[in-house]
Write a protein that holds these residues in place. Structure first.
Motif, PDB file in Angstrom:
ATOM      1  N   VAL A 121       0.856  -1.211  -0.052  1.00 10.79           N
ATOM      2  CA  VAL A 121       0.042  -0.036   0.124  1.00 10.79           C
ATOM      3  C   VAL A 121       0.753   1.299  -0.092  1.00 10.79           C
ATOM      4  CG1 VAL A 121      -1.753   1.266   1.370  1.00 10.79           C
ATOM      5  CG2 VAL A 121      -1.883  -1.196   0.997  1.00 10.79           C
ATOM      6  N   GLU A 122       1.888   1.291   0.839  1.00 15.54           N
ATOM      7  CA  GLU A 122       2.902   2.380   0.983  1.00 15.54           C
ATOM      8  C   GLU A 122       3.576   2.651  -0.489  1.00 15.54           C
ATOM      9  OE1 GLU A 122       5.843   3.750   4.572  1.00 15.54           O
ATOM     10  OE2 GLU A 122       6.282   1.953   3.415  1.00 15.54           O
ATOM     11  N   HIS A 123       3.568   1.752  -1.126  1.00 13.51           N
ATOM     12  CA  HIS A 123       4.521   2.014  -2.829  1.00 13.51           C
ATOM     13  C   HIS A 123       3.451   1.892  -3.527  1.00 13.51           C
ATOM     14  CE1 HIS A 123       7.947   0.559  -0.012  1.00 13.51           C
ATOM     15  NE2 HIS A 123       8.515   1.225  -1.161  1.00 13.51           N
ATOM     16  N   ALA A 124       2.299   2.459  -3.410  1.00 18.79           N
ATOM     17  CA  ALA A 124       1.181   2.556  -4.273  1.00 18.79           C
ATOM     18  C   ALA A 124       0.740   1.468  -5.255  1.00 18.79           C
ATOM     19  CB  ALA A 124       1.366   3.922  -4.954  1.00 18.79           C
ATOM     20  N   LEU A 125       1.210  -0.016  -4.635  1.00 21.49           N
ATOM     21  CA  LEU A 125       0.740  -0.969  -5.512  1.00 21.49           C
ATOM     22  C   LEU A 125      -0.415  -2.023  -5.208  1.00 21.49           C
ATOM     23  CD1 LEU A 125       4.494  -2.140  -6.152  1.00 21.49           C
ATOM     24  CD2 LEU A 125       3.081  -1.204  -7.610  1.00 21.49           C
ATOM     25  N   SER A 126      -1.055  -1.287  -3.980  1.00 27.94           N
ATOM     26  CA  SER A 126      -2.284  -2.037  -3.589  1.00 27.94           C
ATOM     27  C   SER A 126      -3.259  -0.829  -2.816  1.00 27.94           C
ATOM     28  CB  SER A 126      -1.850  -3.247  -2.520  1.00 27.94           C
ATOM     29  OG  SER A 126      -1.368  -3.964  -3.250  1.00 27.94           O
ATOM     30  N   LYS A 127      -4.526  -1.239  -2.920  1.00 24.70           N
ATOM     31  CA  LYS A 127      -5.361  -0.352  -2.138  1.00 24.70           C
ATOM     32  C   LYS A 127      -5.878  -1.240  -0.896  1.00 24.70           C
ATOM     33  CE  LYS A 127      -6.857   1.811  -6.332  1.00 24.70           C
ATOM     34  NZ  LYS A 127      -8.113   2.437  -7.259  1.00 24.70           N
ATOM     35  N   VAL A 128      -6.259  -0.353   0.119  1.00 26.92           N
ATOM     36  CA  VAL A 128      -6.868  -0.933   1.480  1.00 26.92           C
ATOM     37  C   VAL A 128      -8.002  -1.618   1.047  1.00 26.92           C
ATOM     38  CG1 VAL A 128      -7.490  -0.740   3.773  1.00 26.92           C
ATOM     39  CG2 VAL A 128      -5.314   0.669   2.774  1.00 26.92           C
ATOM     40  N   HIS A 129      -8.346  -2.832   1.596  1.00 29.67           N
ATOM     41  CA  HIS A 129      -9.732  -3.390   1.541  1.00 29.67           C
ATOM     42  C   HIS A 129     -10.527  -3.237   2.618  1.00 29.67           C
ATOM     43  CE1 HIS A 129     -12.286  -6.930   0.633  1.00 29.67           C
ATOM     44  NE2 HIS A 129     -12.190  -6.777  -0.559  1.00 29.67           N
ATOM     45  N   PHE A 130     -12.024  -3.197   2.578  1.00 29.06           N
ATOM     46  CA  PHE A 130     -12.693  -3.059   3.622  1.00 29.06           C
ATOM     47  C   PHE A 130     -12.637  -3.704   4.714  1.00 29.06           C
ATOM     48  CE2 PHE A 130     -15.423  -5.558   1.096  1.00 29.06           C
ATOM     49  CZ  PHE A 130     -16.068  -6.354   1.980  1.00 29.06           C
ATOM     50  N   THR A 131     -12.169  -5.194   4.426  1.00 26.94           N
ATOM     51  CA  THR A 131     -12.024  -6.085   5.491  1.00 26.94           C
ATOM     52  C   THR A 131     -10.770  -5.763   6.392  1.00 26.94           C
ATOM     53  OG1 THR A 131     -10.510  -7.417   3.906  1.00 26.94           O
ATOM     54  CG2 THR A 131     -12.934  -8.016   3.940  1.00 26.94           C
ATOM     55  N   ALA A 132      -9.953  -4.873   6.242  1.00 30.79           N
ATOM     56  CA  ALA A 132      -8.788  -4.659   6.987  1.00 30.79           C
ATOM     57  C   ALA A 132      -9.356  -3.770   8.429  1.00 30.79           C
ATOM     58  CB  ALA A 132      -7.790  -3.711   6.249  1.00 30.79           C
ATOM     59  N   GLU A 133     -10.602  -3.357   8.257  1.00 22.99           N
ATOM     60  CA  GLU A 133     -11.157  -2.440   9.238  1.00 22.99           C
ATOM     61  C   GLU A 133     -11.032  -3.124  10.773  1.00 22.99           C
ATOM     62  OE1 GLU A 133     -14.671  -1.262   8.212  1.00 22.99           O
ATOM     63  OE2 GLU A 133     -14.495  -0.212   6.488  1.00 22.99           O
ATOM     64  N   ARG A 134     -11.378  -4.485  10.754  1.00 23.53           N
ATOM     65  CA  ARG A 134     -11.304  -5.220  12.007  1.00 23.53           C
ATOM     66  C   ARG A 134      -9.796  -5.446  12.496  1.00 23.53           C
ATOM     67  NH1 ARG A 134     -13.947  -8.730   8.354  1.00 23.53           N
ATOM     68  NH2 ARG A 134     -12.753 -10.445   7.980  1.00 23.53           N
ATOM     69  N   SER A 135      -8.837  -5.331  11.683  1.00 28.70           N
ATOM     70  CA  SER A 135      -7.327  -5.682  11.853  1.00 28.70           C
ATOM     71  C   SER A 135      -6.666  -4.700  12.799  1.00 28.70           C
ATOM     72  CB  SER A 135      -6.641  -5.786  10.884  1.00 28.70           C
ATOM     73  OG  SER A 135      -5.436  -5.760  10.963  1.00 28.70           O
ATOM     74  N   SER A 136      -5.676  -5.127  13.536  1.00 25.42           N
ATOM     75  CA  SER A 136      -4.867  -3.965  14.384  1.00 25.42           C
ATOM     76  C   SER A 136      -3.917  -3.380  13.427  1.00 25.42           C
ATOM     77  CB  SER A 136      -4.142  -4.702  15.528  1.00 25.42           C
ATOM     78  OG  SER A 136      -3.200  -5.922  14.792  1.00 25.42           O
ATOM     79  N   TYR A 137      -3.929  -3.630  12.322  1.00 26.64           N
ATOM     80  CA  TYR A 137      -3.033  -2.909  11.353  1.00 26.64           C
ATOM     81  C   TYR A 137      -3.749  -2.133  10.409  1.00 26.64           C
ATOM     82  CZ  TYR A 137      -0.215  -6.975  12.454  1.00 26.64           C
ATOM     83  OH  TYR A 137       0.649  -7.989  13.006  1.00 26.64           O
ATOM     84  N   TYR A 138      -4.841  -1.813  10.683  1.00 28.61           N
ATOM     85  CA  TYR A 138      -5.995  -0.812   9.972  1.00 28.61           C
ATOM     86  C   TYR A 138      -5.386   0.581   9.887  1.00 28.61           C
ATOM     87  CZ  TYR A 138      -9.833   1.383   8.085  1.00 28.61           C
ATOM     88  OH  TYR A 138     -10.861   1.977   7.077  1.00 28.61           O
ATOM     89  N   LYS A 139      -4.928   0.943  11.014  1.00 32.46           N
ATOM     90  CA  LYS A 139      -4.368   2.429  11.168  1.00 32.46           C
ATOM     91  C   LYS A 139      -3.201   2.687  10.085  1.00 32.46           C
ATOM     92  CE  LYS A 139      -6.054   4.074  15.508  1.00 32.46           C
ATOM     93  NZ  LYS A 139      -5.824   4.491  17.061  1.00 32.46           N
ATOM     94  N   ALA A 140      -2.075   1.617  10.502  1.00 37.46           N
ATOM     95  CA  ALA A 140      -0.968   1.843   9.419  1.00 37.46           C
ATOM     96  C   ALA A 140      -1.481   1.788   8.023  1.00 37.46           C
ATOM     97  CB  ALA A 140       0.097   0.584   9.862  1.00 37.46           C
ATOM     98  N   LEU A 141      -2.228   0.834   7.726  1.00 38.81           N
ATOM     99  CA  LEU A 141      -2.548   0.504   6.252  1.00 38.81           C
ATOM    100  C   LEU A 141      -3.292   1.894   5.771  1.00 38.81           C
ATOM    101  CD1 LEU A 141      -4.345  -2.974   6.191  1.00 38.81           C
ATOM    102  CD2 LEU A 141      -2.200  -2.097   4.863  1.00 38.81           C
ATOM    103  N   LEU A 142      -4.039   2.513   6.588  1.00 34.54           N
ATOM    104  CA  LEU A 142      -4.983   3.659   6.360  1.00 34.54           C
ATOM    105  C   LEU A 142      -3.913   4.792   5.949  1.00 34.54           C
ATOM    106  CD1 LEU A 142      -8.233   4.244   8.095  1.00 34.54           C
ATOM    107  CD2 LEU A 142      -7.880   3.794   5.680  1.00 34.54           C
TER     108      LEU A 142
END
Length: 908
Positions: A621-642
């Motif tokens: 995601v950081e290298h603009a090669l993926s987008k965040v999927h809505f299923t990440a919302e319940r993950s502890s990594y959601y903030k880092a992904l956003l």
């Protein structure tokens, strides 16, 4: 040998004086004289000494005559020959031919030197009692009178043959054969033996008389072979090109010279050895002059360093000398930059090839020169009903691949191309091969192929003698294989072959369902990435579970790659290839950690993958090669992904290149959005890592930690853990006894053995390796549910840490001196893939710690594009320019980044 009487010529004309160099002494009264070489071996002729007789030398019985017997030396025959050999071999003489028999034998007078004023050889022999005047000759001229006078003097002085006794002590006990040549060679223990070279058969094969025991042996020079003389059916000998020249080269230097021979081995009753002469080593000379080539089967026994022979041969090849006149180097058509280069290893293919990334960014497959990976032997070894998986089913293939993977993946290696194997077409038994680049690959001065062979994980290919397409370190490979065979390593072991029962549960829904709860409970599990299908789909090998799984990255939506469907080819989405390459370069064949959360209906596991502290989903995601999927919302990594996605959107690169911010309906002050927020809170810095990350404790919760530690230690003192009762498992929380003798809360990071357990102190951030006897179970009353881990990891914002070890160590030392175990003020600036990026201030002066490092020239500035950071970035950049001007630390040699960024691992 008796001489004939000189002819009675009616002419009184003086005899013609001729000159030559003594090539060989046949006996006490016969020599062979040669001329000067001109474009080839020189002419030669035999001269017999007139009017004298010396004892005959021993003669071996003819091979084809069963009744013939060996003839021994006549008394004083060998001393006479030795007298002349030491005096004449290689020296210039002059001679007159007095008489020539009808059979063509020539008799005359021989003088040492260029004219007749030199020593008269016949007279010297007679004077020493080593020859007598021919019987029946009357003294009727001055020469014969002189011989008679000298003979009388020798008789009076009892010299040589005129001494008392029969002279039997001068007769050699010649030994023409050796019953057990190998035992004979071993008994010499490779010590130099004195010898005389009696005959040169060709440039690399001689007949030598070993002293003092008079063994007459054939010696082949170890490690080389010269062109030979082929015997035709009619008995005639046909020389190969340069055979005569090579023979003359050896003859002119060694024939009848005193030498020392190191007997090195025995092959088919022939003795292999090295001939040492005060003027040099004939083996190396023959190679250097292009008269010989190295031979693999005997170079291994050469005791003076096979690399010297290869170097001498290489010298002749490069200059196209003699037998190498038409030589073309295997890499002759390659530029120097393509022959030798440094590259990064990206993948190991089975056990004899690697894929490397060149400085240009291109990928290249390199095969290790002259080695063969493990392979199946025989037809019946494979179950016909089961598909062959070479990596797991071929004995030692997995061990070989793992050896290369652990040594090489992600490392820079030195590649020296040895040869290019052209493409081959398929036959009934051999499949087609594309063109192969074969090279010697070294890391840290170690030849990887040699290391592989020495462990018995590969074998060395044998070549035809004239096949030059081989490793430049071929002899070292052969020596390594010999050691592996001797020590019974790997493929050469007599032990049972290791079996790898690896279950492939990729796409097997039933097995995956059974396996899912186990992986979910395990938390973080170790894995090796075996294959990358796309940016977010991988095949993993789980070493503890010995199984293969398909793994999908959670929380992201990665561009789909091209797919071959029945009847059509579905094109890949934009940037799908870039995402695949990114994932490959980061994780392929690396050791990673995975957290399995769930599985899909096809039996693929879904979860998070971490490599060296980096979450792969966040990195994509950081290298603009993926987008965040809505299923990440319940993950502890959601903030880092956003956070990573927001930063990528701002750059408008790759998958966000068409991104347009949604129009804002309400009027909101834009400046407020873009302003940097500062909210410094007091923290206590407890640990600084080697990567310049640091751990802090929140000052506000400090009293809670002190109270918890006090109560925990009190309980442990009342109920101390039984030493050795605790069995550590990776990921477990425990208590650990620090060097100060006190107990602290910790987490098990890795278990090497009961004596070496890697732990992390969760409230302080430091790490240690302890025996399990200094660990115990964490009482539930003091678990992380009661009080979370107090050491929180952060990283300095706006700075770039040097990758050079020494420079980074200087920066770390400075930070340790300034802030470790002190109270500071901390402000979170933005989130990062592994931890938040922050600025730190000294509690008293409010000075910026990171800015201070920049001013000292210990770190560089990380220029970020966000508007809210521009003011602080400008301040940092101004400080960096001042450090450059003053040439502080990193900048002491000026701005190195322009030319050396890639080499030193910096980016501007």
């Amino acid at each position: 040998m008796a001489s004939a009487a000189p002819g009675q010529s009616g002419s009184a004309a003086p005899l013609a004086l001729q000159r030559g160099i003594v090539k060989m002494v046949l006996s006490g009264c016969a020599i062979i004289v040669r001329g000067q070489p001109r474009g080839g071996p020189p002419p030669e002729r035999q001269i017999n000494l007139s009017n004298i007789r010396a004892g005959n030398l021993a003669r071996r019985a003819a091979a084809g005559q069963p009744d013939a017997k060996d003839t021994p030396d006549e008394p004083w025959g060998f001393p006479a020959r030795e007298f002349l050999r030491k005096k004449l071999i290689g020296k210039e003489v002059c001679f007159t031919v007095e008489y020539k028999t009808p059979q063509g034998r020539e008799y005359g007078m021989v003088y040492l030197g260029k004219d007749t004023t030199g020593e008269n050889i016949a007279e010297s022999l007679v004077a020493e009692g080593l020859a007598s005047r021919r019987e029946g000759i009357r003294a009727n001229n001055p020469e014969q009178n002189r011989l008679a006078e000298l003979e009388d003097q020798a008789k009076v002085a009892k010299k040589g043959m005129w001494s008392e006794g029969t002279g039997s002590h001068t007769v050699r006990d010649l030994k023409y054969t050796i019953e057990n040549p190998r035992h004979f060679v071993d008994s010499m223990h490779q010590k130099p033996v004195n010898a005389i070279i009696e005959h040169v058969r060709d440039g690399s094969v001689v007949r030598a008389l070993l002293l003092p025991d008079y063994y007459l042996v054939t010696v082949m020079l170890s490690g080389i072979k010269c062109p030979t003389f082929k015997r035709e059916a009619d008995g005639a000998e046909t020389p190969e090109p340069f055979a005569a020249e090579a023979k003359f080269f050896t003859e002119s230097r060694l024939l009848q010279r005193d030498v020392q021979i190191v007997l090195e081995s025995c092959h088919n009753q022939n003795i292999l050895g090295t001939i040492l002469h005060p003027n040099g080593n004939i083996t190396e000379l023959l190679l250097k002059e292009g008269f010989a080539r190295c031979v693999d089967w005997s170079i291994a026994v050469y005791t003076r360093g096979a690399e010297k022979l290869r170097a001498a041969e290489r010298y002749a090849k490069e200059r196209k000398l003699r037998i190498w006149r038409d030589y073309v180097a295997p890499t002759a058509n390659l530029d120097q930059k393509d022959k030798q280069f440094v590259a990064k290893v990206m993948q190991v293919l089975n056990a004899d090839a690697i894929v490397v990334k060149l400085n240009s960014g291109d990928y290249k497959t390199i095969h290790l020169s002259s080695i063969r990976p493990p392979r199946l032997e025989g037809e019946g070894t494979q179950d016909k009903n089961r598909k062959l998986r070479p990596l797991y089913d071929i004995p030692y293939m997995f061990e070989a691949r793992e050896f290369l993977r652990k040594k090489l993946i992600g490392k820079k290696v030195n590649v020296t191309v040895d040869y290019i194997r052209p493409a081959s077409t398929a036959t009934e038994t051999v499949p087609a091969f594309s063109e192969r680049t074969c090279a010697t690959v070294a890391i840290g001065g170690i030849n990887i192929a040699e290391a592989l062979v020495s462990k018995g994980l590969a074998t060395v290919i044998r070549y035809r003698q004239d096949d030059d397409q081989r490793s430049s370190h071929y002899d070292e490979l052969l020596a390594a294989e010999a050691r592996a065979i001797k020590n019974g390593k790997g493929l050469h072991s007599k032990k049972e072959v290791p079996i790898h029962r690896v279950a492939d549960i990729s796409g097997d829904t039933q097995k995956a369902k059974q396996f899912l709860p186990f992986l979910q409970r395990a938390g973080r599990s170790e894995a090796v990435v075996e294959y990358v299908f796309s940016g977010s789909r991988l095949k993993l090998y789980m070493p503890k579970e010995t199984c293969l799984i398909t793994f999908l990255l959670a929380g992201i939506e990665c561009p789909r790659g091209a797919r071959n469907l029945p009847g059509l080819v579905q094109e890949g989405e934009p940037f799908s290839e870039e995402a695949t390459v990114f994932t490959k370069e980061l994780v392929l064949q690396r050791e990673v950690e995975v957290e399995v959360e769930s599985m899909d209906k096809a039996g693929n596991f879904i979860g998070w993958l971490h490599i060296e502290g980096v979450n792969l989903s966040v990195a994509l995601v950081e290298h603009a090669l993926s987008k965040v999927h809505f299923t990440a919302e319940r993950s502890s990594y959601y903030k880092a992904l956003l956070s990573a996605e927001e930063a990528a959107k701002q750059k408008k690169e790759k998958v966000w290149s068409q991104y347009e911010e949604a129009p804002v309906e309400e009027v909101v002050p834009v400046l407020e959005e873009k302003e940097r927020t500062t909210s410094y809170k007091p923290v206590f810095v407890t640990e600084i890592t080697d990567e310049l990350h640091f751990y802090v404790q929140d000052v506000e919760t400090g009293t809670q930690l002190e109270k918890l530690m006090e109560n925990m230690r009190s309980e442990i003192a009342g109920h101390p853990p039984v030493e050795g009762s605790y069995a550590p498992r990776r990921g477990d929380y425990c208590i650990a006894k620090f060097v100060d003798g006190e107990w602290y809360r910790a987490r098990v990071e890795k278990v090497e053995s009961p004596g070496r357990v890697h732990i992390f102190y969760i409230d302080y951030g430091n790490k240690e390796t302890l025996p399990s006897t200094r660990l115990g179970t964490l009482p539930p009353a003091f678990s992380t549910r009661i009080l979370p881990a107090q050491a929180i990891e952060y990283k300095f914002a706006f700075i770039q840490v040097p990758q050079d070890d020494d420079a980074r160590a200087d920066a770390v030392d400075s930070v340790v001196r300034d802030i470790q175990n002190t109270q500071c003020l901390l402000n979170v600036e933005h989130l990062g893939p592994s931890c938040p990026h922050v600025t730190l201030q000294f509690a008293d002066s409010k000075g910026d710690v990171g800015l201070g490092l920049v001013k000292e020239g210990l770190v560089m500035v990380e220029a970020r594009k966000e508007k809210q950071f521009q003011k602080v970035i400008t301040e940092y950049l101004n400080a960096q320019e001042l450090a450059k001007t003053n040439r502080l630390n990193l900048w002491r040699y000026g701005d190195f980044r322009a030319d050396d960024a890639d080499e030193f691992g910096y980016s501007r």
